[in-house]
Design a protein around this motif. Sequence first.
Motif, short mmCIF file in Angstrom:
data_model
loop_
_atom_site.label_atom_id
_atom_site.label_comp_id
_atom_site.label_asym_id
_atom_site.label_seq_id
_atom_site.Cartn_x
_atom_site.Cartn_y
_atom_site.Cartn_z
N THR A 65 38.87 70.70 44.19
CA THR A 65 38.79 70.80 45.65
C THR A 65 37.60 69.99 46.14
N PRO A 66 37.80 69.02 47.03
CA PRO A 66 36.66 68.23 47.54
C PRO A 66 35.68 69.10 48.31
N THR A 113 38.25 74.48 38.91
CA THR A 113 38.86 75.80 38.96
C THR A 113 37.92 76.88 38.45
N ASP A 114 37.02 76.55 37.52
CA ASP A 114 36.12 77.57 36.99
C ASP A 114 34.92 77.82 37.91
N ARG A 213 26.87 75.18 56.17
CA ARG A 213 28.03 75.32 55.30
C ARG A 213 27.71 75.94 53.95
N ILE A 214 26.45 76.19 53.66
CA ILE A 214 26.04 76.54 52.29
C ILE A 214 26.74 77.82 51.81
N LEU A 215 26.58 78.92 52.55
CA LEU A 215 27.15 80.19 52.10
C LEU A 215 28.67 80.15 52.04
N SER A 216 29.28 79.57 53.07
CA SER A 216 30.75 79.51 53.09
C SER A 216 31.28 78.65 51.94
N THR A 217 30.56 77.58 51.62
CA THR A 217 30.99 76.74 50.50
C THR A 217 30.83 77.47 49.18
N THR A 221 34.13 78.77 46.43
CA THR A 221 34.37 78.51 45.01
C THR A 221 34.78 79.81 44.33
N SER A 222 35.25 79.71 43.09
CA SER A 222 35.67 80.92 42.38
C SER A 222 34.49 81.86 42.12
#
Length: 537
Positions: A65-66, A113-114, A213-217, A221-222
């Motif tokens: 995912t970019p 994915t990990d 965007r830090i926390l949302s990014t 992630t998984s």
Amino acid sequence: MHLLPAKESAMSHNRILLTLTLLLALLVPAQAWAHAQLLSTDPADNVVLESAPETLHLHFNEPVTPLAISLIASDGVATELLAATTGGETVTVTLPAAGYQGTQVLSWRVVSTDGHPIGGSLVFSIGTVTGASAAAANDPAVAIALWAGKAVLFIALFAGIGAAAFSTLAPLPLTAEKTAIVLAIIGLPAVALTLWLQGLDALGLPLLSSDPRILSTGFATSYGMTAAAAGLGFLLALVALCLPRGRWASGLAWLALVVAALSLALSGHASAASPQWLTRPAVFLHIAGIIFWIGALLPLWLLLAERGAAATLALAQFSRFIPLAVAAILVSGVTLAAIQLGWPGPHWLAPYGLILLAKLCLLALLFALALWNRIGLTAPALAGDAVASRRLRRSIALEALLVVIILGLVAGWRFTPPPRALAAVEAAIPAEPIWVHIMDAKTMAMVSITPGQAGPVALDIWLTDVEGVPITPLEVSVTLSEPDLGIEPLKRAAREEDGAWLVEGLTIPVSGTWRLELDIRASRFELIKLEEMVAMP
């Protein structure tokens, strides 16, 4: 201190919780992948193009995912292109319509994915090579902070939640109970901090960045699900430790252990490996066993100093249940190590493999201590032997030290792709062509075998005389054989194209030293035969 609950009812309740969670771990839907690695780019790195391409392509060994995509011109001006980028095994970046010249840098960052982000830069030039601004390098302070944050989180999770679980088997000493509460409290901000650092690392931002965007990014992630589950585990453990001993406290404590073990099965190298129907439950059992073991160390160490009835009860209960935890750790650990390492090869010497080797050495010492404790010290300590109790306490303190070192090593895995992923990438990237030069008194042949390894290959053949002047034979054929393996000759006719002779659709079935023969029909009356031995890896 709390009163002991009714054991049969509590144990039945715990079995139900564990069974449901194992089923949940088995049913987590996700495709099986390892750590993402870049395979190739289109255009190739450092290429000079006549005109600007409409799109750029990054090819990976698994879907990604970019997270951050930008094009940096030679004047240092950066253009954000995340909105014009699609993810997957091939990341496609649509470039701006405006014409541009000179050297450009595509700075990219994606998440696998990990849950582990990777990044890099693709350099290409339009028309001519000029000086281009380099993409900003990752802030090493973020990596150090993330490693430290993960280490603190692991210690809080294993020791704090583990102590809460152990309290269902024996009363905790007041100091151990307070320590477990403090660790559970520390775990909550540690979860938030590591999630923040995950976002920084994912976006490639410096440690003191204030990007919204830090926390949302990080949560996207998984690792976001791992953080949420770990936070819930700390809350459950905190409530269980604060409640009076009883059914509710026991149920919440075991549920905290289950959720904590599940949290680390939701992301990471091992959980993302294939087959996930095996790796996710294996990670769950591995973590659950470790939590129980580590959580018992401080309570036992404190209780053995008192040598009272509470110490006898705690040691007896630990001795009763620890074989199950050790069995779960060993079986799941061997399974995960075999999957992550893959077949033996040089990739075993990658940083992941070296960390694993160090961990296994420490675990061997840890298991040796545990075995000595159980066989040589537990029975005398239960019988009231003061010397055995003192030795057992010293051994437990050494176990705790080894555990802290192991957790520090494990936190370093976050930055290292597993050997299996490296081997998969090596297999996916074609080997460099093998060049073979063959000649006799009148004729020379230069043969290119692509890729330079066993499997489907293509041969390009250039023919000249000894002075280097190209010759034009009537026909050319190629024969490959491996007498040592009993493989009969494989013969194929070559076709001429742009002055070279090509052979396609030829498969070299196995590695070995193959005899390459060229039959060159120079004229109706002259047949030239050239021969050379070629080592195919």
